[in-house]
Design a protein around this motif. Structure first.
Motif, mmCIF file in Angstrom:
data_model
loop_
_atom_site.group_PDB
_atom_site.id
_atom_site.type_symbol
_atom_site.label_atom_id
_atom_site.label_comp_id
_atom_site.label_asym_id
_atom_site.label_seq_id
_atom_site.Cartn_x
_atom_site.Cartn_y
_atom_site.Cartn_z
ATOM 1 N N ASP A 274 0.805 -1.230 0.000
ATOM 2 C CA ASP A 274 0.000 0.000 0.000
ATOM 3 C C ASP A 274 0.838 1.280 0.000
ATOM 4 O OD1 ASP A 274 -2.565 -0.964 -0.208
ATOM 5 O OD2 ASP A 274 -2.853 -1.180 1.945
ATOM 6 N N ASP A 275 2.064 1.209 -0.509
ATOM 7 C CA ASP A 275 2.884 2.419 -0.525
ATOM 8 C C ASP A 275 2.907 3.087 -1.901
ATOM 9 O OD1 ASP A 275 4.297 0.379 -1.713
ATOM 10 O OD2 ASP A 275 6.237 1.006 -0.927
ATOM 11 N N GLN A 276 2.278 2.463 -2.902
ATOM 12 C CA GLN A 276 2.169 3.045 -4.230
ATOM 13 C C GLN A 276 0.802 2.741 -4.823
ATOM 14 O OE1 GLN A 276 5.647 1.395 -6.334
ATOM 15 N NE2 GLN A 276 6.372 3.494 -6.597
ATOM 16 N N GLU A 277 0.323 3.666 -5.644
ATOM 17 C CA GLU A 277 -0.978 3.491 -6.289
ATOM 18 C C GLU A 277 -0.897 4.094 -7.688
ATOM 19 O OE1 GLU A 277 -5.555 3.674 -4.656
ATOM 20 O OE2 GLU A 277 -4.207 5.318 -4.157
ATOM 21 N N TRP A 278 -1.408 3.351 -8.679
ATOM 22 C CA TRP A 278 -1.285 3.760 -10.071
ATOM 23 C C TRP A 278 -2.622 3.653 -10.787
ATOM 24 C CZ3 TRP A 278 3.463 5.375 -12.022
ATOM 25 C CH2 TRP A 278 4.571 5.122 -11.222
ATOM 26 N N ASN A 309 -2.210 8.271 -3.385
ATOM 27 C CA ASN A 309 -2.182 7.214 -2.369
ATOM 28 C C ASN A 309 -2.636 7.728 -1.004
ATOM 29 O OD1 ASN A 309 -1.845 4.536 -1.660
ATOM 30 N ND2 ASN A 309 0.281 4.781 -1.053
ATOM 31 N N VAL A 310 -3.607 8.639 -1.007
ATOM 32 C CA VAL A 310 -4.238 9.107 0.228
ATOM 33 C C VAL A 310 -5.393 8.163 0.562
ATOM 34 C CG1 VAL A 310 -5.464 11.010 1.330
ATOM 35 C CG2 VAL A 310 -3.606 11.482 -0.282
ATOM 36 N N GLY A 311 -5.541 7.830 1.824
ATOM 37 C CA GLY A 311 -6.592 6.888 2.204
ATOM 38 C C GLY A 311 -6.200 5.467 1.889
ATOM 39 N N ARG A 312 -5.046 5.061 2.370
ATOM 40 C CA ARG A 312 -4.542 3.721 2.088
ATOM 41 C C ARG A 312 -5.497 2.647 2.590
ATOM 42 N NH1 ARG A 312 1.974 3.991 3.442
ATOM 43 N NH2 ARG A 312 2.471 5.732 2.041
ATOM 44 N N ARG A 325 -12.726 10.046 -23.994
ATOM 45 C CA ARG A 325 -11.576 10.929 -24.171
ATOM 46 C C ARG A 325 -10.932 11.344 -22.857
ATOM 47 N NH1 ARG A 325 -11.460 13.978 -29.227
ATOM 48 N NH2 ARG A 325 -13.009 13.135 -30.666
ATOM 49 N N MET A 326 -11.660 11.226 -21.748
ATOM 50 C CA MET A 326 -11.125 11.639 -20.454
ATOM 51 C C MET A 326 -11.360 10.557 -19.412
ATOM 52 S SD MET A 326 -11.615 15.705 -19.765
ATOM 53 C CE MET A 326 -13.399 15.650 -19.718
ATOM 54 N N ILE A 327 -10.573 10.653 -18.350
ATOM 55 C CA ILE A 327 -10.700 9.765 -17.203
ATOM 56 C C ILE A 327 -10.889 10.627 -15.970
ATOM 57 C CG2 ILE A 327 -9.481 8.108 -15.734
ATOM 58 C CD1 ILE A 327 -7.885 7.343 -18.330
ATOM 59 N N SER A 328 -11.841 10.264 -15.134
ATOM 60 C CA SER A 328 -12.011 10.923 -13.849
ATOM 61 C C SER A 328 -11.500 9.979 -12.770
ATOM 62 C CB SER A 328 -13.478 11.284 -13.602
ATOM 63 O OG SER A 328 -13.620 11.980 -12.384
ATOM 64 N N SER A 329 -10.547 10.468 -11.972
ATOM 65 C CA SER A 329 -9.870 9.604 -11.015
ATOM 66 C C SER A 329 -9.841 10.253 -9.632
ATOM 67 C CB SER A 329 -8.436 9.338 -11.488
ATOM 68 O OG SER A 329 -7.725 8.569 -10.550
ATOM 69 N N PRO A 330 -10.276 9.541 -8.580
ATOM 70 C CA PRO A 330 -10.147 10.074 -7.218
ATOM 71 C C PRO A 330 -8.697 10.405 -6.900
ATOM 72 C CG PRO A 330 -11.571 8.142 -7.239
ATOM 73 C CD PRO A 330 -10.940 8.220 -8.591
ATOM 74 N N HIS A 331 -8.487 11.574 -6.289
ATOM 75 C CA HIS A 331 -7.129 12.019 -5.984
ATOM 76 C C HIS A 331 -7.160 12.777 -4.665
ATOM 77 C CE1 HIS A 331 -3.370 14.462 -6.493
ATOM 78 N NE2 HIS A 331 -2.943 13.305 -6.967
#
Length: 399
Positions: A274-278, A309-312, A325-331
Motif C-alpha cells: 500500500d505504498d504506491q498506487e497507479w 495514495n491518500v486513504g490507504r 476521451r477523459m478519465i475521472s480519477s479520485p485524488h
C-alpha cells in the motif's frame, strides 16, 4: 387551445421520461436519489439492504439493481420505490459488482465469495430470478463486461487479470472446463494458474499454487481445439498487467473499468504494501490468431499516472467519460480529470509506441475527506464524486 394543451402535456411526458436520476450507494444500508440538474434530493431508500450498499446498475429507464454486503441483490422500479421488485439470493459473501447484457436481459453479479452468477430477468417474479453459477476464482475483486458483451474481465487482489473471450452467458458451464488461451505473468514465468472442474472453472490467484496436471490438460484442450479448427467460446486468458514501479513486487487490482467503445481497460492498482498506487490504461490488441487456440486479445500498457495514495486501504473507483476521451480519477480530497494528451484526443489518435504518462487536464477539490468514487453522467455534461464521510459533489463546466 385543446390541441396546444395536448401538445404541451405530451412534451411534459417526454421530458419526464428523459429526466435522469442520480443514485448514490451508501455505507449505511441506504440508497439516495437526486435530480442531477437541480441537485435536489428526491428520495432516500433508508433500508435498501441490511448492510453496506456497494453498486447500482440501471437495466433500463425505470428498473435498477443494487447489491450489498448482505450478500443479496435487489431490483427496484423508479415508479414504485416503496418496496423492492424482488430480492435475489445466491451469493455467500459481499456482492460488489453488477453488469447487464441488454441483448439477453441477463444480469451478471460478482462477489467476494469468488462467484460470478447469472440471473435471468426474463423470468423474474417477486420471489426472485432463476440463476446459475457462471465462473469462480479466488481473490476476485471486480468483474466487467465489454460494451458489446463479447468479453468478461475479472480482476483479482493477487494482481491477475482474467479475460473470457467470445463470451456466451447462456452456455451451460456445469460440464467440462474452460480452455486456457494463455497463462502469463510479466514478473515471473514460473507462476501457473490451476483449474478445478468440480464446480465449474476455478482459477487460483496465488502464485504459490503450482500444478503439473494443468499443463497436460491445457495441451489436451489445445489439441482438441486444433482438430476442430475453431476457437472455443468462453476461452480464458490469464494475465498479470504490467504496472510501473511494481517490477519486483506484487500488486492488487482494486478498480476495473472499460472504455465505452471497448478499445481499452482502465485499472487502479495498489502495491501489496500500500505504498504506491497507479492508474493505468491498457489497449486491447486485436488480431488474427497465429493458431486456433492463440489469444484473440492481449493487453498493452499505453498510459499511466501515479496517484496520491491518500486513504490507504480504501478502494477508489474511477471511470471513463462517455466519449472515452477523459478519465475521472479520485485524488486525495478531490478528483483529477486525465487525458491521453492535452487536447483530450481519442485514444486511437494518440497511441504511443511506449507507455506514456497520462496528462492532468484539471484538478477539482471540494471534499473534506478522501474521495472514493467518481462518475461521469451518461446524458449530461456533469461529473459526480463521493467521499468517505458521505458527501456527494456535482461538477458542471462553465461555458
Amino acid at each position: 387551445m385543446r390541441r396546444k394543451n395536448s401538445k404541451r402535456s405530451q412534451e411534459r411526458e417526454r421530458r419526464k421520461k428523459k429526466r435522469s436520476v442520480l443514485t448514490v450507494a451508501c455505507e449505511q444500508t441506504e440508497v439516495l436519489l437526486f435530480d442531477p440538474i437541480s441537485s435536489k434530493h428526491i428520495k432516500t431508500l433508508s433500508e435498501a439492504h441490511e448492510d453496506c450498499v456497494n453498486n447500482i446498475r440501471f437495466l433500463d429507464n425505470r428498473l435498477f439493481a443494487t447489491c450489498s454486503d448482505d450478500t443479496t441483490i435487489a431490483l427496484w422500479d423508479l415508479r414504485k420505490l416503496n418496496s423492492k421488485v424482488c430480492t435475489l439470493h445466491g451469493h455467500t459473501s459481499w456482492v460488489k459488482n453488477i453488469e447487464y447484457d441488454t441483448n439477453t436481459r441477463l444480469l451478471v453479479t460478482s462477489g467476494f465469495d469468488g462467484n460470478v452468477i447469472i440471473w435471468d430477468t426474463n423470468r423474474c417474479t417477486e420471489d426472485g430470478c432463476p440463476h446459475k453459477k457462471f465462473f469462480h476464482t479466488r481473490f476476485l475483486m471486480r468483474m466487467r463486461l465489454t460494451p458489446d458483451c463479447s468479453k468478461m474481465l475479472i480482476s483479482t487482489s493477487s494482481g491477475y487479470l482474467l479475460i473470457l473471450h467470445d463470451l456466451d452467458l447462456t452456455k451451460s458451464l456445469e460440464v467440462g472446463s474452460y480452455p486456457i488461451l494463455r497463462a502469463r505473468r510479466t514478473t515471473s514465468s514460473s507462476d501457473l494458474t490451476t483449474l478445478s472442474s468440480s464446480s465449474g472453472p476455478r482459477v487460483s490467484g496465488s502464485p504459490s499454487h503450482h500444478s503439473d496436471s494443468n499443463s497436460s490438460s491445457e495441451k489436451h484442450m489445445s489439441r482438441a481445439s486444433q482438430r476442430e479448427g475453431i476457437s472455443p467460446r468462453n476461452s480464458l486468458e490469464v494475465l498479470t498487467p504490467e504496472v510501473p514501479g511494481e517490477r519486483d513486487r506484487g500488486n492488487c487490482i482494486t478498480s476495473l473499468q472499460l472504455h465505452p467503445k471497448g478499445w481499452a481497460t482502465l485499472l487502479r492498482c495498489s502495491s501489496n504494501t500500500d505504498d504506491q498506487e497507479w492508474t493505468c490504461v491498457y489497449e486491447f490488441q486485436e488480431g488474427a490468431p497465429v493458431r486456433p487456440v492463440s489469444p484473440r486479445c492481449s493487453l498493452r500498457l499505453t498510459h499511466y499516472i501515479e496517484e496520491a495514495n491518500v486513504g490507504r486501504g480504501y478502494i477508489k473507483e474511477l471511470c471513463f467519460s462517455p466519449d472515452g476521451r477523459m478519465i475521472s480519477s479520485p485524488h486525495g480530497y478531490g478528483i483529477r480529470l486525465l487525458g491521453f494528451d492535452k487536447q483530450c484526443s481519442e485514444l486511437i489518435d494518440c497511441l504511443p509506441k511506449e507507455a506514456s504518462p497520462l496528462r492532468v487536464i484539471r484538478s477539482l477539490y471540494s471534499h473534506n475527506d478522501v474521495v472514493l468514487t467518481t462518475k461521469f453522467s451518461p446524458t449530461h455534461c456533469q461529473i459526480a464524486s463521493g467521499c468517505l464521510s458521505g458527501r456527494v459533489s456535482l461538477y458542471q463546466p462553465k461555458f
